[in-house]
Design an enzyme around this catalytic site. Structure first.
Site, short mmCIF file in Angstrom:
data_model
loop_
_atom_site.label_atom_id
_atom_site.label_comp_id
_atom_site.label_asym_id
_atom_site.label_seq_id
_atom_site.Cartn_x
_atom_site.Cartn_y
_atom_site.Cartn_z
N ASN A 9 86.14 -3.68 -9.14
CA ASN A 9 85.63 -2.58 -9.15
C ASN A 9 84.55 -3.05 -7.73
OD1 ASN A 9 83.92 -0.04 -9.06
ND2 ASN A 9 82.80 -0.64 -10.52
N LYS A 11 82.74 -0.89 -5.91
CA LYS A 11 81.67 -0.38 -5.91
C LYS A 11 81.71 -0.33 -3.90
CE LYS A 11 79.48 -2.87 -9.88
NZ LYS A 11 78.94 -3.53 -10.34
N HIS A 97 80.64 4.55 -15.02
CA HIS A 97 79.52 4.07 -14.83
C HIS A 97 78.38 3.76 -14.45
CE1 HIS A 97 78.72 -0.21 -12.46
NE2 HIS A 97 79.84 -0.36 -13.01
N GLU A 99 75.81 2.99 -13.33
CA GLU A 99 75.01 2.95 -12.03
C GLU A 99 75.97 4.12 -11.59
OE1 GLU A 99 77.90 -0.05 -9.70
OE2 GLU A 99 76.63 -1.19 -10.51
N GLU A 169 80.39 -2.58 -21.17
CA GLU A 169 79.57 -3.43 -20.00
C GLU A 169 77.97 -2.76 -20.30
OE1 GLU A 169 81.78 -2.94 -15.94
OE2 GLU A 169 81.11 -1.75 -15.89
N GLY A 175 75.85 -7.63 -12.49
CA GLY A 175 76.09 -7.47 -11.33
C GLY A 175 74.33 -8.94 -11.28
N SER A 215 78.87 -9.45 -15.07
CA SER A 215 79.61 -10.38 -14.35
C SER A 215 80.38 -11.68 -14.65
CB SER A 215 78.24 -11.34 -14.96
OG SER A 215 76.79 -11.23 -14.43
P1 PGA Z 1 80.02 -6.96 -11.96
O1 PGA Z 1 80.02 -5.97 -11.89
O2 PGA Z 1 81.37 -8.20 -12.54
O3 PGA Z 1 79.50 -7.41 -10.51
O4 PGA Z 1 78.28 -7.81 -13.00
C1 PGA Z 1 80.78 -4.75 -13.33
C2 PGA Z 1 80.55 -4.04 -12.84
O5 PGA Z 1 79.97 -3.19 -12.69
O6 PGA Z 1 81.76 -2.76 -13.18
#
Ligand code: PGA
Length: 254
Positions: A9, A11, A97, A99, A169, A175, A215
């Site tokens: 991803n 982003k 997601h 976000e 998640e 993140g 992560s």
């Molecule tokens: P990350 O993000 O691996 O940077 O924690 C995962 C995601 O949001 O899909």
């Protein structure tokens, strides 16, 4: 065996040139995938066509959109429709997601509509779910995440839900560098499979891939993916570095 998926991803990161370089680096490894392994790159919308061209003819590798709208077409300035995605040959879309849920107020109901329209156009939804830290601290994460599935997916019939990929998640691990332990991931993902089984039967629950995200990196992917109810990962930060994501691909169950 269920599909084992390493999903990147990106982003809102990378220029087109950086993204193309990253794809070139990873694809140059010429992976020998087993029949149930897949790699997905969820790239920013402006790069979908270029990324799709790069993976054309590469078996087991797919480009995904990071979002789509819940309407077929019309006066929705700035939005991307599933029909546009299919016209590019895109076969997957990330939906819900955290976000998008947080910054764009996407509700379970709104996501149910997006799931429906994606499936109508034969696009695989990678449906994200997961709890915030406050819910984890209160110990009610199972109920919270089950409700996300119930309200966005459980109106589907058996044939339709079998086309969905779920990504669990925990928001507190996205993140932050703070990964759920492999035991925590296993525990809740086994629970989600039970919830699916009680609605659709064990055969359906056993067929749906549930990815872990939050992560995931080269150093922890193998341990997390080795859990019986973890079928790969949705990877943000570490998917932007070729060597990291290559190691994550290599950590998929054989
Ligand atoms: P990350 O993000 O691996 O940077 O924690 C995962 C995601 O949001 O899909």
């Amino acid at each position: 065996m269920r599909k084992q998926i390493a999903a990147a991803n990106w982003k809102m990161n990378l220029t087109l040139q950086q993204g193309e370089q990253l794809l070139d680096d990873i694809l140059s490894k010429h992976y020998q995938f087993t029949s149930h392994q897949q790699v997905v790159f969820a790239v920013p919308s402006p790069y979908l066509a270029a990324a799709q061209a790069k993976v054309k003819g590469v078996q087991h590798v797919f480009i995904a959109a990071q979002n789509c709208y819940n309407k077929k077409s019309g006066a929705y300035t700035g939005e991307v429709s599933v029909e546009m995605l299919t016209s590019l040959g895109i076969e997957c879309v990330v939906l819900g997601h955290s976000e998008r849920r947080e910054y764009f107020a996407e509700s379970n109901k709104f996501l149910a509509d997006k799931v429906d329209i994606a499936l109508e156009y034969r696009i695989t939804p990678i449906f994200c779910c997961g709890e915030p830290l406050s819910i984890r601290e209160a110990g009610t994460q199972n109920e919270y995440v089950a409700k996300q599935l119930e309200e966005s997916l459980f109106h589907l019939d058996e044939a339709s839900i079998l086309k969905v990929v779920i990504a669990y998640e925990p928001i507190w691990a996205i993140g932050t560098g703070k990964t759920a332990t492999s035991a925590q991931a296993q525990e809740i993902q086994a629970y989600l499979r039970e919830v699916i089984a009680s609605k659709y039967g064990q055969h359906v629950a056993d067929s749906i891939s549930i990815l872990y995200g939050g992560s995931v990196k080269a150093s922890n992917a193998k341990e997390i993916f080795s859990q019986p109810d973890v079928d790969g990962g949705l990877v943000g930060g570490a998917s932007l570095i070729a060597t990291e994501f290559e190691a994550i691909i290599n950590a998929l169950k054989q």
